[in-house]
Design a protein around this motif. Structure first.
Motif, PDB file in Angstrom:
ATOM      1  N   MET A  93      81.539  30.149   6.647  1.00  6.29           N
ATOM      2  CA  MET A  93      82.898  30.208   7.412  1.00  6.29           C
ATOM      3  C   MET A  93      83.084  30.748   8.941  1.00  6.29           C
ATOM      4  O   MET A  93      83.555  29.654   9.648  1.00  6.29           O
ATOM      5  N   LEU A  94      81.956  31.777   9.879  1.00  3.59           N
ATOM      6  CA  LEU A  94      81.445  31.752  10.565  1.00  3.59           C
ATOM      7  C   LEU A  94      81.485  30.266  11.502  1.00  3.59           C
ATOM      8  O   LEU A  94      82.296  30.121  13.085  1.00  3.59           O
ATOM      9  N   TYR A  95      80.676  30.037  11.068  1.00  6.43           N
ATOM     10  CA  TYR A  95      79.932  28.550  11.492  1.00  6.43           C
ATOM     11  C   TYR A  95      81.030  27.718  11.835  1.00  6.43           C
ATOM     12  O   TYR A  95      81.194  26.955  12.557  1.00  6.43           O
ATOM     13  N   ALA A  96      81.534  27.057  10.292  1.00  2.00           N
ATOM     14  CA  ALA A  96      82.869  26.811  10.706  1.00  2.00           C
ATOM     15  C   ALA A  96      84.171  26.614  11.844  1.00  2.00           C
ATOM     16  O   ALA A  96      84.756  25.567  12.774  1.00  2.00           O
ATOM     17  N   VAL A  97      84.754  27.840  11.638  1.00  2.00           N
ATOM     18  CA  VAL A  97      85.769  28.201  12.876  1.00  2.00           C
ATOM     19  C   VAL A  97      84.555  28.643  14.216  1.00  2.00           C
ATOM     20  O   VAL A  97      85.821  27.901  15.155  1.00  2.00           O
ATOM     21  N   GLY A  98      83.682  29.199  14.422  1.00  3.61           N
ATOM     22  CA  GLY A  98      83.038  28.937  15.636  1.00  3.61           C
ATOM     23  C   GLY A  98      82.608  27.276  16.533  1.00  3.61           C
ATOM     24  O   GLY A  98      83.606  27.358  17.767  1.00  3.61           O
ATOM     25  N   VAL A  99      82.502  26.684  14.906  1.00  3.57           N
ATOM     26  CA  VAL A  99      82.321  25.104  15.881  1.00  3.57           C
ATOM     27  C   VAL A  99      83.719  24.205  15.998  1.00  3.57           C
ATOM     28  O   VAL A  99      84.193  24.044  17.357  1.00  3.57           O
ATOM     29  N   ALA A 100      84.852  24.895  14.945  1.00  9.27           N
ATOM     30  CA  ALA A 100      86.513  24.345  15.743  1.00  9.27           C
ATOM     31  C   ALA A 100      87.024  24.644  16.846  1.00  9.27           C
ATOM     32  O   ALA A 100      87.930  24.189  17.885  1.00  9.27           O
ATOM     33  N   LEU A 101      86.273  26.676  17.200  1.00  6.11           N
ATOM     34  CA  LEU A 101      86.975  27.058  18.204  1.00  6.11           C
ATOM     35  C   LEU A 101      86.496  26.168  19.789  1.00  6.11           C
ATOM     36  O   LEU A 101      86.437  26.207  20.563  1.00  6.11           O
ATOM     37  N   CYS A 102      84.741  26.204  19.693  1.00  3.42           N
ATOM     38  CA  CYS A 102      84.215  25.347  20.457  1.00  3.42           C
ATOM     39  C   CYS A 102      84.664  23.656  20.672  1.00  3.42           C
ATOM     40  O   CYS A 102      84.571  23.820  22.050  1.00  3.42           O
ATOM     41  N   LEU A 103      85.628  23.377  19.558  1.00  2.00           N
ATOM     42  CA  LEU A 103      85.678  21.568  20.268  1.00  2.00           C
ATOM     43  C   LEU A 103      86.702  21.883  20.586  1.00  2.00           C
ATOM     44  O   LEU A 103      87.755  21.243  22.153  1.00  2.00           O
ATOM     45  N   GLY A 104      88.128  23.026  20.440  1.00  2.00           N
ATOM     46  CA  GLY A 104      89.092  23.254  21.344  1.00  2.00           C
ATOM     47  C   GLY A 104      88.503  23.406  22.678  1.00  2.00           C
ATOM     48  O   GLY A 104      89.265  22.816  23.176  1.00  2.00           O
ATOM     49  N   LEU A 105      87.321  24.254  23.005  1.00  2.00           N
ATOM     50  CA  LEU A 105      87.726  24.848  24.343  1.00  2.00           C
ATOM     51  C   LEU A 105      87.302  23.865  24.954  1.00  2.00           C
ATOM     52  O   LEU A 105      87.559  23.545  26.175  1.00  2.00           O
ATOM     53  N   TRP A 106      86.150  22.512  24.873  1.00  3.52           N
ATOM     54  CA  TRP A 106      85.612  21.750  25.702  1.00  3.52           C
ATOM     55  C   TRP A 106      86.817  21.341  25.308  1.00  3.52           C
ATOM     56  O   TRP A 106      86.904  19.897  26.531  1.00  3.52           O
ATOM     57  N   TRP A 107      87.794  21.006  24.674  1.00  2.00           N
ATOM     58  CA  TRP A 107      89.220  19.751  24.732  1.00  2.00           C
ATOM     59  C   TRP A 107      89.427  19.726  25.848  1.00  2.00           C
ATOM     60  O   TRP A 107      90.055  19.539  26.325  1.00  2.00           O
ATOM     61  N   GLU A 108      90.080  21.719  25.967  1.00  2.00           N
ATOM     62  CA  GLU A 108      91.007  22.119  26.983  1.00  2.00           C
ATOM     63  C   GLU A 108      90.211  21.865  28.094  1.00  2.00           C
ATOM     64  O   GLU A 108      90.282  21.258  28.931  1.00  2.00           O
ATOM     65  N   VAL A 109      88.785  22.099  28.246  1.00  2.00           N
ATOM     66  CA  VAL A 109      88.430  22.386  29.656  1.00  2.00           C
ATOM     67  C   VAL A 109      88.312  20.465  30.455  1.00  2.00           C
ATOM     68  O   VAL A 109      88.111  20.078  31.581  1.00  2.00           O
ATOM     69  N   ARG A 110      87.589  19.793  29.690  1.00  2.00           N
ATOM     70  CA  ARG A 110      87.883  18.146  29.563  1.00  2.00           C
ATOM     71  C   ARG A 110      88.949  17.295  30.299  1.00  2.00           C
ATOM     72  O   ARG A 110      89.239  16.999  30.652  1.00  2.00           O
ATOM     73  N   ARG A 111      90.196  18.486  29.501  1.00  2.00           N
ATOM     74  CA  ARG A 111      91.582  17.933  29.888  1.00  2.00           C
ATOM     75  C   ARG A 111      91.478  18.227  31.595  1.00  2.00           C
ATOM     76  O   ARG A 111      92.311  17.789  31.793  1.00  2.00           O
ATOM     77  N   THR A 112      91.549  19.442  31.467  1.00  2.00           N
ATOM     78  CA  THR A 112      91.690  19.625  33.065  1.00  2.00           C
ATOM     79  C   THR A 112      90.642  19.904  33.976  1.00  2.00           C
ATOM     80  O   THR A 112      89.980  18.879  34.057  1.00  2.00           O
TER      81      THR A 112
END
Length: 83
Positions: free
Chosen positions: A64-83
């Motif tokens: 679960m640590l890895y699943a949530v971590g990957v999901a949060l990293c994808l959210g971060l990547w999406w946020e940085v890419r969006r701006t």
């Protein structure tokens, strides 16, 4: 009485090396995101970084640590890419 067996009898177990490695890696990514968000006026990036730094304290299962971590990293990547 052995300290490790005493802790296990209380229901406490030491985390696995994979868990510790994941917590360190995602924490470092979170610190980098927080610093990036602090230097630029991107408040959301800072909050993604805070989430990445502190979520391992709430999760005890390694998968679960890895699943949530990957999901949060994808959210971060999406946020940085969006701006």
């Amino acid at each position: 009485m052995d300290t490790l067996s005493a802790l296990q009898s209380l229901g406490l177990e030491l985390p696995s090396p994979a868990y510790i490695a994941g917590a360190v890696v995602f924490g470092l990514i979170g610190m980098a995101a927080y610093w990036h968000g602090k230097k630029t006026p991107q408040r959301r990036t800072r909050w993604w970084g805070v989430a990445l730094m502190f979520y391992p304290y709430a999760i005890s299962l390694t998968w679960m640590l890895y699943a949530v971590g990957v999901a949060l990293c994808l959210g971060l990547w999406w946020e940085v890419r969006r701006t």
